[in-house]
Design a protein around this motif. Sequence first.
Motif, PDB file in Angstrom:
ATOM      1  N   VAL A   1      24.633   3.748   8.953  1.00 36.39           N
ATOM      2  CA  VAL A   1      25.110   4.771   8.012  1.00 36.39           C
ATOM      3  C   VAL A   1      25.055   4.246   6.573  1.00 36.39           C
ATOM      4  O   VAL A   1      24.543   4.902   5.677  1.00 36.39           O
ATOM      5  CB  VAL A   1      26.569   5.194   8.336  1.00 36.39           C
ATOM      6  N   THR A   2      25.590   3.031   6.406  1.00 35.95           N
ATOM      7  CA  THR A   2      25.611   2.452   5.058  1.00 35.95           C
ATOM      8  C   THR A   2      24.580   1.321   4.989  1.00 35.95           C
ATOM      9  O   THR A   2      24.507   0.480   5.895  1.00 35.95           O
ATOM     10  CB  THR A   2      27.016   1.900   4.734  1.00 35.95           C
ATOM     11  N   TYR A   3      23.798   1.306   3.930  1.00 34.01           N
ATOM     12  CA  TYR A   3      22.680   0.364   3.807  1.00 34.01           C
ATOM     13  C   TYR A   3      22.857  -0.487   2.555  1.00 34.01           C
ATOM     14  O   TYR A   3      23.210   0.033   1.498  1.00 34.01           O
ATOM     15  CB  TYR A   3      21.353   1.140   3.759  1.00 34.01           C
ATOM     16  N   LYS A   4      22.647  -1.780   2.717  1.00 33.62           N
ATOM     17  CA  LYS A   4      22.811  -2.711   1.592  1.00 33.62           C
ATOM     18  C   LYS A   4      21.444  -3.268   1.219  1.00 33.62           C
ATOM     19  O   LYS A   4      20.691  -3.714   2.093  1.00 33.62           O
ATOM     20  CB  LYS A   4      23.739  -3.851   2.027  1.00 33.62           C
ATOM     21  N   LYS A   5      21.140  -3.253  -0.071  1.00 29.13           N
ATOM     22  CA  LYS A   5      19.840  -3.776  -0.505  1.00 29.13           C
ATOM     23  C   LYS A   5      19.913  -5.283  -0.727  1.00 29.13           C
ATOM     24  O   LYS A   5      20.968  -5.811  -1.108  1.00 29.13           O
ATOM     25  CB  LYS A   5      19.409  -3.091  -1.799  1.00 29.13           C
ATOM     26  N   LEU A   6      18.780  -5.959  -0.525  1.00 28.66           N
ATOM     27  CA  LEU A   6      18.712  -7.391  -0.836  1.00 28.66           C
ATOM     28  C   LEU A   6      18.910  -7.569  -2.347  1.00 28.66           C
ATOM     29  O   LEU A   6      18.597  -6.668  -3.133  1.00 28.66           O
ATOM     30  CB  LEU A   6      17.341  -7.966  -0.440  1.00 28.66           C
ATOM     31  N   ASP A   7      19.417  -8.730  -2.755  1.00 29.94           N
ATOM     32  CA  ASP A   7      19.644  -8.976  -4.179  1.00 29.94           C
ATOM     33  C   ASP A   7      18.334  -8.983  -4.965  1.00 29.94           C
ATOM     34  O   ASP A   7      18.284  -8.600  -6.117  1.00 29.94           O
ATOM     35  CB  ASP A   7      20.341 -10.328  -4.383  1.00 29.94           C
ATOM     36  N   GLU A   8      17.284  -9.472  -4.293  1.00 32.85           N
ATOM     37  CA  GLU A   8      15.988  -9.613  -4.969  1.00 32.85           C
ATOM     38  C   GLU A   8      14.957  -8.703  -4.305  1.00 32.85           C
ATOM     39  O   GLU A   8      15.145  -8.290  -3.170  1.00 32.85           O
ATOM     40  CB  GLU A   8      15.471 -11.060  -4.837  1.00 32.85           C
ATOM     41  N   LEU A   9      13.850  -8.489  -5.012  1.00 31.40           N
ATOM     42  CA  LEU A   9      12.739  -7.734  -4.410  1.00 31.40           C
ATOM     43  C   LEU A   9      12.232  -8.435  -3.154  1.00 31.40           C
ATOM     44  O   LEU A   9      12.308  -9.662  -3.056  1.00 31.40           O
ATOM     45  CB  LEU A   9      11.580  -7.647  -5.402  1.00 31.40           C
ATOM     46  N   LEU A  10      11.690  -7.633  -2.235  1.00 30.47           N
ATOM     47  CA  LEU A  10      11.090  -8.208  -1.035  1.00 30.47           C
ATOM     48  C   LEU A  10       9.683  -8.721  -1.343  1.00 30.47           C
ATOM     49  O   LEU A  10       9.307  -9.826  -0.956  1.00 30.47           O
ATOM     50  CB  LEU A  10      11.033  -7.130   0.057  1.00 30.47           C
ATOM     51  N   ILE A  11       8.898  -7.899  -2.047  1.00 30.73           N
ATOM     52  CA  ILE A  11       7.563  -8.344  -2.494  1.00 30.73           C
ATOM     53  C   ILE A  11       7.415  -7.958  -3.965  1.00 30.73           C
ATOM     54  O   ILE A  11       7.484  -6.772  -4.325  1.00 30.73           O
ATOM     55  CB  ILE A  11       6.427  -7.689  -1.673  1.00 30.73           C
ATOM     56  N   ASP A  12       7.230  -8.954  -4.764  1.00 26.19           N
ATOM     57  CA  ASP A  12       7.110  -8.757  -6.205  1.00 26.19           C
ATOM     58  C   ASP A  12       5.630  -8.541  -6.546  1.00 26.19           C
ATOM     59  O   ASP A  12       4.809  -9.448  -6.389  1.00 26.19           O
ATOM     60  CB  ASP A  12       7.657 -10.019  -6.891  1.00 26.19           C
ATOM     61  N   GLY A  13       5.316  -7.337  -6.999  1.00 21.33           N
ATOM     62  CA  GLY A  13       3.920  -6.979  -7.268  1.00 21.33           C
ATOM     63  C   GLY A  13       3.283  -7.778  -8.394  1.00 21.33           C
ATOM     64  O   GLY A  13       2.055  -7.844  -8.481  1.00 21.33           O
ATOM     65  N   SER A  14       4.103  -8.405  -9.236  1.00 21.33           N
ATOM     66  CA  SER A  14       3.499  -9.184 -10.332  1.00 21.33           C
ATOM     67  C   SER A  14       2.853 -10.455  -9.784  1.00 21.33           C
ATOM     68  O   SER A  14       2.119 -11.142 -10.482  1.00 21.33           O
ATOM     69  CB  SER A  14       4.550  -9.516 -11.391  1.00 21.33           C
ATOM     70  N   LYS A  15       3.145 -10.759  -8.510  1.00 18.38           N
ATOM     71  CA  LYS A  15       2.540 -11.969  -7.919  1.00 18.38           C
ATOM     72  C   LYS A  15       1.336 -11.649  -7.040  1.00 18.38           C
ATOM     73  O   LYS A  15       0.859 -12.498  -6.279  1.00 18.38           O
ATOM     74  CB  LYS A  15       3.602 -12.718  -7.109  1.00 18.38           C
ATOM     75  N   LEU A  16       0.862 -10.402  -7.125  1.00 13.23           N
ATOM     76  CA  LEU A  16      -0.327 -10.028  -6.353  1.00 13.23           C
ATOM     77  C   LEU A  16      -1.560 -10.733  -6.920  1.00 13.23           C
ATOM     78  O   LEU A  16      -1.535 -11.166  -8.078  1.00 13.23           O
ATOM     79  CB  LEU A  16      -0.559  -8.514  -6.471  1.00 13.23           C
ATOM     80  N   PRO A  17      -2.659 -10.814  -6.152  1.00 11.55           N
ATOM     81  CA  PRO A  17      -3.900 -11.325  -6.744  1.00 11.55           C
ATOM     82  C   PRO A  17      -4.196 -10.578  -8.054  1.00 11.55           C
ATOM     83  O   PRO A  17      -3.903  -9.378  -8.173  1.00 11.55           O
ATOM     84  CB  PRO A  17      -4.949 -11.008  -5.680  1.00 11.55           C
ATOM     85  N   GLU A  18      -4.766 -11.286  -8.991  1.00 14.09           N
ATOM     86  CA  GLU A  18      -4.885 -10.804 -10.373  1.00 14.09           C
ATOM     87  C   GLU A  18      -5.540  -9.431 -10.539  1.00 14.09           C
ATOM     88  O   GLU A  18      -5.138  -8.646 -11.386  1.00 14.09           O
ATOM     89  CB  GLU A  18      -5.710 -11.841 -11.121  1.00 14.09           C
ATOM     90  N   ASP A  19      -6.558  -9.161  -9.708  1.00  8.10           N
ATOM     91  CA  ASP A  19      -7.266  -7.887  -9.907  1.00  8.10           C
ATOM     92  C   ASP A  19      -6.656  -6.729  -9.096  1.00  8.10           C
ATOM     93  O   ASP A  19      -7.252  -5.676  -8.969  1.00  8.10           O
ATOM     94  CB  ASP A  19      -8.759  -8.053  -9.579  1.00  8.10           C
TER      95      ASP A  19
END
Length: 515
Positions: free
Chosen positions: A161-179
């Motif tokens: 019923v109640t959902y808690k988010k992680l403190d940090e992102l799960l996958i940070d898109g700024s760390k994707l391959p450059e292109d």
Amino acid sequence: MKTFKKIFYLILFTTLLVSCAPQEEPVITFEQSEIVKTANEYIKENTSIVNTSLKNKYHLTAPVGWINDPNGFSEFDGKYHLFYQYHPYSSEWGPMHWGHQTTKDFITWDLEDVALAPDMDYDYNGCFSGTALVENGIHYLAYTAVTEYQNQGMAYSYDGVTYKKLDELLIDGSKLPEDFSNNDFRDPKLFKRNDNYYILVGNKDNKNNKQIILFKSSNVTGPYEYVNVFYSRNDLGGILECPDFVTIDGYDCLIMSPQSMGSDSMFDMQNTDSCVYLVGNFSTNTDKYYYTNKQLQEFDKGFSFYAPQTMTTSDGRVILTAWMRSWSEPNLTKIDNWCGAMTLPRELTLKDGHIYQQPVREIENYLVEQKTLTSLEITDENRILDGFEGRLSKISLTLDIESSTAKKYGIEVFKGSKYATRIYYDSSLGAVVFDRTNCGTMMDGKRYAKVDAVDGKIKLDIFLDVNSVEVFINDGYYTMTGTTFTPEGNESVAIYSDGGTAYFENINKWKVNVD
Ligand code: FRU
């Protein structure tokens, strides 16, 4: 004295029994954020502003506001859970929340509190689509956390019923391959194979390849490492939205919703945005997907079907539902303060590399007042079927293709003196046609499903729910889904034939009773 003693021992015995009984751990409940609480209060206070006259009765809708994609379809704590993209505050798309309903039978739904809302520094522009996974009694939700960019986030729950988010992102898109793009990076599909957790995400690169990319972790809450481009193509206007990945009868099926794909064939991909699948196998040795046939197959040949999502039930069934609308369709209930519904959940099976969709079997428990007609023959005629009228119905009919000579023949539903929606067989095309040109609202015309007769017959199972028509052709070889929003007062059903004689082997009608 004797009675006093007896009572004394009874109390002693009961106290001992209670104190020795194994104590159940209290289920952990999380405090909801102010933004979640505000949404729940708004929904409670504003359900009454909705004009329900054209609202579905046995398809999931929200109490008020806008919904789109199904999200987090899963089984947890003895119930099936369906979340959805939700903007409670208006009947148009807006900052996305996750609405939440649960069911025991896929037909009758209980409203739960809003599960996710844009309440973190990393998702202040919305919680976009995603999926669920149950691990060790914890319900995990993976979703797209939207800011100026799109990244992946995760929430979890013990009580469902109640959902808690992680403190940090799960996958940070700024760390994707450059292109790779960090602007179009959405709709995580979380799944487990052997002891690893995988996430598929829709994305594109700077050469305009539209791709589904794969991440992996040995821990459900991460960190997730980028693995590879799981699937890619460069012939779409948008990206491959809402990837889903499910094993059906031993094969791994990759389901995707490509934006603006188009096709030269009148029988395929006629909507602006389509839903397609591939059949193959995923190797955990190489972390690659090997499809058996590169030809994409379309999920539904109608108008109103997008972003489908599946779940596997504990009794072994694969169930799918989709948003029963598409982005290019007009919002006809905007003034009624609601918009959007889900399709009837469907059971999926695989035969010869093709996915069959059948209405979830639980719907049978709601069918009453059966009417049957057998061996009907009509020649250039339009015949109203007495007793077949209704807005909440299942109608099953078998067309005798081998014996019929008519050019076009079939059934009309939501019919009145001016309007009708036609589902018919066009013998010159060898196709079933869903024609809503004359449904009574400004809806775009016709869709075609090319189908072979089976033993000389084509079987149609049609579900009507106030504003919608879902057609299952030949036991779900194809489906055609479309909304019509035909005004009230147009409830008749007729069969007809143009240009010759048509034989209907049988026609059955049931009322769908959800009161
Ligand atoms: C698909 C979609 C998803 C996105 C969501 C936003 O209909 O565009 O890609 O996550 O809707 O509501």
